[in-house]
Design an enzyme around this catalytic site. Structure first.
Site, PDB file in Angstrom:
ATOM      1  N   ASP A  37       0.848  -1.191   0.000  1.00  0.00           N
ATOM      2  CA  ASP A  37       0.000   0.000   0.000  1.00  0.00           C
ATOM      3  C   ASP A  37       0.880   1.236   0.000  1.00  0.00           C
ATOM      4  OD1 ASP A  37      -1.340   2.201   2.007  1.00  0.00           O
ATOM      5  OD2 ASP A  37      -2.845   1.233   0.770  1.00  0.00           O
ATOM      6  N   TYR A  42       2.759   9.756   0.255  1.00  0.00           N
ATOM      7  CA  TYR A  42       3.785   9.156   1.116  1.00  0.00           C
ATOM      8  C   TYR A  42       5.197   9.405   0.590  1.00  0.00           C
ATOM      9  CZ  TYR A  42      -0.242   6.344   2.748  1.00  0.00           C
ATOM     10  OH  TYR A  42      -1.457   5.916   3.220  1.00  0.00           O
ATOM     11  N   LYS A  71      -2.950   5.893  -4.403  1.00  0.00           N
ATOM     12  CA  LYS A  71      -4.095   6.773  -4.155  1.00  0.00           C
ATOM     13  C   LYS A  71      -3.995   8.118  -4.877  1.00  0.00           C
ATOM     14  CE  LYS A  71      -4.003   4.753   0.459  1.00  0.00           C
ATOM     15  NZ  LYS A  71      -2.575   4.310   0.432  1.00  0.00           N
ATOM     16  N   HIS A 104      -7.810   9.225  -1.828  1.00  0.00           N
ATOM     17  CA  HIS A 104      -7.125   9.188  -0.528  1.00  0.00           C
ATOM     18  C   HIS A 104      -7.915   9.850   0.598  1.00  0.00           C
ATOM     19  CE1 HIS A 104      -2.815   9.104   1.342  1.00  0.00           C
ATOM     20  NE2 HIS A 104      -3.719   8.700   2.186  1.00  0.00           N
ATOM     21  N   GLN A 172     -10.427   2.094   2.692  1.00  0.00           N
ATOM     22  CA  GLN A 172      -9.293   2.066   3.611  1.00  0.00           C
ATOM     23  C   GLN A 172      -9.482   3.143   4.683  1.00  0.00           C
ATOM     24  OE1 GLN A 172      -4.634   3.177   3.332  1.00  0.00           O
ATOM     25  NE2 GLN A 172      -5.268   1.549   1.946  1.00  0.00           N
TER      26      GLN A 172
END
Length: 311
Positions: A37, A42, A71, A104, A172
């Site tokens: 993931d 990130y 995402k 996201h 998520q």
């Protein structure tokens, strides 16, 4: 994908970068992890792409064996930006397609050339249905095998379900011992959506680094909770393994984050034991509802003023 058992726990390295991340990914792949993931937010897609490409090129893993989630960033939460960001992710990850592409965050931002979320401005015109139509296009054109949501509440997710041509396959959200969100778990089961839990182990190091805490500051450190420790000892397992198994038995997919080699291996070793009804009930009793929430995206200035703020 719908109605399938959730994938095994992947790695979730959203703080690690560079050599540290490369080493962690190699250990994870050697251990047997195949579900990873990531996200543009990130800042680690290029490193993940490099390592995955090395493994695929060496014939140590096939693309079909991998399951990759990334995402659409919140600063790309406009229909005209979806193509741009998924293409960027595909290039970063050195992949021809994403297995599951998520929105996201339900909140949109204007990047305005900034790199820090705290410097970006709210885009209060966020339109989930228009964005979702462009997400559907990614499945139609083959860039994504499936699409889904992240950090959406039930009402927001239901609105997508009521107006979509291609259904969200995954949601998520934060989910762990202190924030069990039983309504969300049930909602996902009823609608054939895989619930993917983040912050599963309490994110102690990340919380300390970011100055975050649970809403209820009286809660003990998750992996030191007496009830959890007792259940873990009963099975000869670590508290982390018992907690991951708790979520796994509820058919929740888990994405524990670690860069420590021993813990990466440990987090994968949860398929050789089973929690009994007494264990499950004991752990269910530790739910603290909203008191257990860690992630509220307060690094985004005035986020609670956004009409789509999910909490």
């Amino acid at each position: 994908m719908r109605d399938a058992a959730p994938p095994p726990p992947p790695t979730h390295h959203y703080c690690a970068t560079g050599i540290e991340l490369e080493q962690s990914l190699n250990i994870a792949l050697e251990t047997g992890y195949r579900f990873f993931d990531t996200a543009i937010g990130y800042n680690n897609e290029p490193v993940i792409g490099k390592v995955l490409n090395e493994w695929i090129s060496a014939g140590k893993v096939t693309r079909e064996e991998l399951f990759i989630i990334t995402k659409l960033p919140c600063f790309g939460n406009r229909p005209e930006d979806v193509d741009t960001y998924i293409k960027q992710s595909l290039e970063n990850l050195q992949l021809d397609y994403i297995d599951m592409y998520l929105i996201h965050l339900p909140v949109g931002l204007f990047k305005n050339g900034k790199t820090l979320y705290s410097d970006m401005e709210l885009d209060k015109s966020t339109d989930h249905l228009k964005i979702w139509k462009k997400m559907e296009d990614q499945v139609i054109n083959g860039r994504a095998k499936s699409i889904g949501l992240s950090n959406f509440n039930i009402k927001q997710t239901q609105r997508i379900l009521d107006n979509c041509k291609i259904r969200p396959e995954g949601l998520q959200n934060e989910n762990h011992l202190y924030l069990q969100s039983s309504e969300v778990v049930q909602f996902c089961k009823l609608n054939g959506i895989i619930l993917i839990a983040y912050s599963t182990l309490g994110m102690k190091s990340f919380r300390e680094l970011a100055g975050l805490s649970w809403n209820n500051k009286q809660l003990p450190e998750m992996l030191e909770n007496d009830v959890l420790v007792k259940v873990a000892k009963k099975h000869g397992k670590t508290p982390a393994q018992a907690l991951l198994k708790f979520l796994n038995q509820k058919e929740i997919s888990v994405i524990p984050k670690s860069v420590t080699p021993d813990r990466i291996v440990e987090n994968f070793q949860i398929f050789d034991f089973k929690l009994d009804t007494e264990d499950m009930n004991a752990l269910r009793s530790l739910d603290n509802g909203e008191g257990g929430r860690i992630v509220q995206f307060t690094m985004i200035k005035n986020i609670a003023d956004h009409p789509e703020y999910p909490f």
